[in-house]
Design a protein around this motif. Structure first.
Motif, mmCIF file in Angstrom:
data_model
loop_
_atom_site.group_PDB
_atom_site.id
_atom_site.type_symbol
_atom_site.label_atom_id
_atom_site.label_comp_id
_atom_site.label_asym_id
_atom_site.label_seq_id
_atom_site.Cartn_x
_atom_site.Cartn_y
_atom_site.Cartn_z
ATOM 1 N N CYS A 108 44.107 35.614 41.857
ATOM 2 C CA CYS A 108 44.209 36.548 40.724
ATOM 3 C C CYS A 108 44.978 37.779 41.176
ATOM 4 O O CYS A 108 44.710 38.321 42.253
ATOM 5 C CB CYS A 108 42.827 36.949 40.217
ATOM 6 N N GLY A 109 45.913 38.234 40.356
ATOM 7 C CA GLY A 109 46.695 39.427 40.659
ATOM 8 C C GLY A 109 46.383 40.533 39.680
ATOM 9 O O GLY A 109 46.367 40.325 38.462
ATOM 10 N N SER A 110 46.134 41.744 40.190
ATOM 11 C CA SER A 110 45.709 42.853 39.351
ATOM 12 C C SER A 110 46.869 43.793 39.049
ATOM 13 O O SER A 110 47.978 43.655 39.560
ATOM 14 C CB SER A 110 44.574 43.629 40.032
ATOM 15 N N ASN A 119 36.054 40.458 24.140
ATOM 16 C CA ASN A 119 36.037 41.910 23.962
ATOM 17 C C ASN A 119 37.328 42.574 24.440
ATOM 18 O O ASN A 119 37.642 43.691 24.028
ATOM 19 C CB ASN A 119 34.848 42.513 24.707
ATOM 20 N N ALA A 120 38.056 41.900 25.319
ATOM 21 C CA ALA A 120 39.297 42.448 25.860
ATOM 22 C C ALA A 120 40.415 41.429 25.689
ATOM 23 O O ALA A 120 40.178 40.223 25.574
ATOM 24 C CB ALA A 120 39.137 42.806 27.344
ATOM 25 N N ASN A 121 41.645 41.919 25.662
ATOM 26 C CA ASN A 121 42.797 41.036 25.520
ATOM 27 C C ASN A 121 42.943 40.150 26.738
ATOM 28 O O ASN A 121 42.818 40.612 27.876
ATOM 29 C CB ASN A 121 44.072 41.856 25.322
ATOM 30 N N ASN A 170 41.396 38.622 31.836
ATOM 31 C CA ASN A 170 41.567 39.589 30.746
ATOM 32 C C ASN A 170 41.777 41.000 31.291
ATOM 33 O O ASN A 170 41.792 41.240 32.506
ATOM 34 C CB ASN A 170 40.356 39.549 29.799
ATOM 35 N N MET A 171 41.925 41.931 30.359
ATOM 36 C CA MET A 171 42.232 43.319 30.700
ATOM 37 C C MET A 171 41.051 44.056 31.324
ATOM 38 O O MET A 171 41.241 45.108 31.937
ATOM 39 C CB MET A 171 42.684 44.071 29.437
ATOM 40 N N ASP A 172 39.845 43.535 31.171
ATOM 41 C CA ASP A 172 38.670 44.181 31.762
ATOM 42 C C ASP A 172 38.423 43.746 33.205
ATOM 43 O O ASP A 172 37.433 44.151 33.810
ATOM 44 C CB ASP A 172 37.425 43.867 30.924
ATOM 45 N N GLY A 173 39.303 42.915 33.755
ATOM 46 C CA GLY A 173 39.151 42.478 35.139
ATOM 47 C C GLY A 173 38.256 41.285 35.336
ATOM 48 O O GLY A 173 37.830 41.015 36.465
ATOM 49 N N VAL A 184 36.332 40.368 38.767
ATOM 50 C CA VAL A 184 37.246 40.357 39.904
ATOM 51 C C VAL A 184 37.610 41.776 40.320
ATOM 52 O O VAL A 184 37.475 42.147 41.486
ATOM 53 C CB VAL A 184 38.515 39.558 39.556
ATOM 54 N N ARG A 185 38.083 42.588 39.361
ATOM 55 C CA ARG A 185 38.533 43.941 39.668
ATOM 56 C C ARG A 185 38.102 44.874 38.545
ATOM 57 O O ARG A 185 37.752 44.442 37.438
ATOM 58 C CB ARG A 185 40.066 43.994 39.796
ATOM 59 N N GLU A 186 38.139 46.182 38.843
ATOM 60 C CA GLU A 186 37.866 47.181 37.821
ATOM 61 C C GLU A 186 39.081 47.372 36.917
ATOM 62 O O GLU A 186 38.939 47.627 35.725
ATOM 63 C CB GLU A 186 37.471 48.515 38.456
#
Length: 577
Positions: free
Chosen positions: A488-490, A426-428, A446-449, A469-471
């Motif tokens: 993981c880096g946001s 659903n996300a890149n 992905n871009m959705d965290g 992982v993150r928002e």
């Protein structure tokens, strides 16, 4: 959770209402000091008294009654003699035995038991009850536990304006040091006053520190206290770092690529300034997205300016070699494809692959008899930039790519299409990497965290486990050499350090052989489809084409049957145990 206490009281319970008004100052009493009283003053010593605001409690030990046991045994000796026979007298016992052996009942019993014993002896001679039927067969150990992920720590960007984490590098040889590059690649959000510092984090406490590294500095900005919330070291660059990589042969040396195209060399033992910087006019003209060590003193870099540059890190004044990624093989920089990912095999350092922002993967070699033949072939499969590119550490002929909405696994033998791929997300997807300890496991973000861990040996359509992982978007991911930790880096500069379950970081028995069969089967399938479409291998007759189509299907069902028989055998073994 906020706790609120509310008290209610009737107005009449407060007593008479107090009315205040302004008035001039009026002295009521004036008491001058009395020097005679000073001699009566007694200075008391201070005394500290501790008060505990809880109930007094006592501790008692209780134990159950001790269970006393004793060992007893029975020893069976020759017996069954009649009362009139003394078993200690040999003559009497021999005379009684001869009498019993002549008894017809005794003879019939011996004959019946002899036939039964003969059958048992025959069976033992025919079948070896101690034979191990599956002694030489290696079985795949199924995961005994449910796959799980948990966040063990978080490390945040120390700057006021948060930047994205664009690259990770673990200290080689299992070190607990993590280097992170912080940069802002979006020109709409980039400002000149953004911090240019990148950090080195110690995730393992004092046991994982860089050798001979010191925290002392005259600059208070670089002296961080002993706390996991502060980095171990700061890399102060002239431009934001986009990528960085530890030297596999030296635990303290890093090479990095900057946003302005420069290459920098770092030594953690020599403070926070770079020990070597390439001149701006001899460097890339665009951000350096990837820099990889080839040898202890040599590295090469890739950038979206369409160039691959080789460097001698001892003399960064000028690149020692250059390759322009022009697929028309005219060395025209205007037609070059921008590179944003790069990888090579240590066994063949002359060969390497490049992921471009146009979606193509280029297979190249450093030296060739004809310079225009340095670009060997092109793999087309993604509709957008290839953000991640890595060869399988156990099967170098297969590599993983990530772009647009999915991940793909390729084979060097097939150029037209990937042999395996995930379904569209659903996300890149933004990054991916293989597990260094399990050949069939890789990780994507992905871009959705979300973080997804895939195990293609057991499940190919869906990830084995997904974790939020993150928002905000997660930009990069890297697995530790031991395989048990994932960083993981946001987009907001937060590093999430996670621990995965033991089953996902422990290689299973026969795993490499099974994965090799799967990859070979998928490669054969793509070759069959290519032949069916009339590919470069020429026309094939109907009989040969039919055989090529049926053979992978036959191999696949044989593999399923063997797996089913193995599971049935394991279930029987567990039942017997």
């Amino acid at each position: 959770m906020e706790i609120v206490h509310e008290y209610a009281k009737v107005r009449s319970d407060f007593g008479r209402q107090c009315l205040f008004s302004d008035r001039h100052v009026e002295m009521l009493v004036d008491m001058p000091p009395n020097p005679k009283l000073a001699s009566q003053f007694v200075l008391k010593t201070t005394r500290d008294l501790g008060v505990q605001g809880c109930y007094e409690m006592s501790e008692h030990e209780v134990n159950t009654d001790r269970f006393e046991h004793e060992n007893q045994g029975i020893n069976h000796v020759e017996g069954g003699w009649p009362k009139d026979i003394n078993s200690l007298e040999m003559e009497q016992t021999i005379r009684f035995k001869k009498k019993v052996e002549k008894d017809e009942i005794y003879m019939n019993s011996v004959l019946e038991l002899g036939e039964l014993i003969g059958q048992c002896v025959g069976q033992n001679n025919a079948v070896d009850i101690y034979q191990e039927y599956f002694k030489n067969e290696e079985l795949l150990d199924e995961l005994q536990e449910v796959p799980s992920i948990e966040i063990v720590n978080k490390y945040r960007d120390r700057s006021k304006v948060k930047r994205s984490i664009t690259c990770f590098s673990w200290q080689p040889k299992g070190g607990a040091i993590l280097a992170a590059a912080y940069s802002c690649l979006d020109p709409r959000k980039f400002t000149a006053d953004m911090s240019k510092d990148s950090y080195i984090w110690d995730i393992g406490g004092s046991n994982g520190r860089i050798e001979n590294h010191t925290r002392q500095s005259v600059d208070n900005h670089l002296c961080f206290p002993e706390s996991p919330n502060y980095p171990q070291a700061v890399l102060q660059a002239t431009s934001q770092l986009v990528c960085l990589t530890y030297n596999p042969q030296d635990l303290n040396t890093l090479v990095s690529g900057c946003r302005n195209g420069q290459i920098m060399l770092w030594d953690a033992r020599n403070g926070h300034q770079a020990t070597g910087v390439s001149p701006l006019e001899e460097s890339h003209t665009d951000p350096v997205y990837k820099a990889i060590w080839l040898e202890s003193d040599e590295a090469f870099s890739a950038s979206t300016d369409g160039q691959i540059l080789w460097w001698d890190v001892r003399h960064l004044s000028k690149p020692i070699e250059r390759l322009i990624l022009d697929i028309k093989r005219k060395d025209d920089l205007d037609n070059a494809l921008g590179a944003i990912s790069l990888d090579y095999t240590a066994t063949s350092p002359n060969m390497f692959i490049v992921g471009t922002e146009q979606g193509a993967v280029l297979s190249c070699k450093r030296t060739a008899e004809i310079p225009t033949e340095r670009i060997i072939c092109t793999y087309d499969g993604h509709h957008g930039p290839v953000y991640a590119l890595q060869r399988n550490p156990f099967f170098p002929q297969n590599f993983l790519t990530v772009g647009d909405w999915g991940a793909r696994i390729w084979s060097d033998e097939i150029k037209e299409t990937a042999i395996m791929w995930t379904k569209h997300q659903n996300a890149n997807l933004t990054d991916a990497c293989w597990s260094p300890v399990r050949p069939s496991v890789f990780v994507t973000v992905n871009m959705d965290g979300w973080l997804d861990i895939w195990d293609i040996l057991f499940k190919q359509n869906d990830p084995t486990i997904s974790f939020k992982v993150r928002e905000e978007p997660v930009c990069t991911v890297k697995v530790h050499e031991a395989g048990s930790k994932v960083a993981c880096g946001s987009q907001l500069g937060v590093i999430s350090l996670m621990k995965i379950s033991e089953g996902l970081c422990t290689e299973q028995n026969n795993e490499q052989d099974l994965l090799s069969e799967i990859l070979e089967r998928e490669a054969k399938r793509e070759k069959v489809l290519k032949a069916q479409r009339g590919g470069d291998e020429g026309e094939t007759d109907d009989q040969t084409l039919k055989e090529l189509i049926l053979k992978p299907e036959y191999d696949f069902y044989n593999l399923l049957d063997s797996e089913q028989r193995r599971k049935q055998w394991e279930s029987r073994q567990r039942h017997y145990k």
